[in-house]
Scaffold this motif. Sequence first.
Motif, mmCIF file in Angstrom:
data_model
loop_
_atom_site.group_PDB
_atom_site.id
_atom_site.type_symbol
_atom_site.label_atom_id
_atom_site.label_comp_id
_atom_site.label_asym_id
_atom_site.label_seq_id
_atom_site.Cartn_x
_atom_site.Cartn_y
_atom_site.Cartn_z
ATOM 1 N N LEU A 155 -3.625 -10.235 -16.477
ATOM 2 C CA LEU A 155 -3.751 -10.702 -15.270
ATOM 3 C C LEU A 155 -5.604 -10.489 -14.861
ATOM 4 O O LEU A 155 -6.067 -11.489 -14.373
ATOM 5 N N GLU A 180 -5.927 -12.682 -4.280
ATOM 6 C CA GLU A 180 -5.048 -13.132 -4.994
ATOM 7 C C GLU A 180 -4.720 -12.215 -6.043
ATOM 8 O O GLU A 180 -3.671 -11.834 -6.561
ATOM 9 N N LYS A 196 -1.474 -9.764 -6.969
ATOM 10 C CA LYS A 196 -0.819 -9.848 -8.016
ATOM 11 C C LYS A 196 -0.838 -8.565 -8.974
ATOM 12 O O LYS A 196 0.445 -8.408 -9.363
ATOM 13 N N ASP A 237 1.521 -6.109 -7.084
ATOM 14 C CA ASP A 237 2.787 -6.441 -7.304
ATOM 15 C C ASP A 237 3.420 -5.882 -8.569
ATOM 16 O O ASP A 237 4.678 -5.812 -8.540
#
Length: 253
Positions: free
Chosen positions: A72, A85, A89, A92
């Motif tokens: 990521l 963002e 992410k 999370d």
Amino acid sequence: MLPLILKSNLQFATLKTLSLVSISVMSPQQSVQEVFRTADCVCFDVDSTVIRDEGIDELANFCGKGEEVKRLTAEAMGGNMTFQEALKKRLDIIRPSVSQIRQYLEEFPIRLTPGITELVKLLQDKGVVVYLVSGGFRSLIEPVADKLSIPRSNVFANRLKFFFNGEYAGFDENEPTSRSGGKPLVIRRLKEQHGYQRLVMIGDGATDAEASPPADAFIGFGGNVVREEVKKRSSWYVTSFQELIDSLAVQTK
């Protein structure tokens, strides 16, 4: 009497002109060095600058999510999402609990970059105010501040949120450092609130370079990782804090 006044004014004008000439003939690197030597405030990035590691990557590894977060991070570096963002992410995926963070801090002692302790002390002894400005997590950075005798009130970083049972509940999206352009915003506020005249930002990343201006100077740091983009954007790029220590030593001689 009149000739004496004229002579005095002429001497003052000459000295002022010489001073302006000396500044104008400085190279970009010399200009940054001069700002650093006379700074009243210095802000340091933390991950891969003050400490040798990238906090979010190390925490992800500890929580068994290292490879997912690494993929990521690579996607985020490609500009496919905003900083906030990407942060959301990654968090999370990791979903660190209070107990995991506590255990991480116990099992993985802080690895300060060589020379940072001496440099911070030198700056503070000169009356320079030192801050830590990071896109990392306050819970991991406050222990770093303690180790360097930097007040926790001088830490600007992201706050993690937790439920009453200690489970991960998100992060404070109102923190400036949780989004793109956050570091310049922090520095602008510091200058407005405290009236700093010569504020220097030191760090290894693009978000650090972007903080100048409003920072009066930026020093690129490559002691842990060299980022070519940052190196190109730095008028003064150092690979060791000893270079900054030596610069301050020259001033005091």
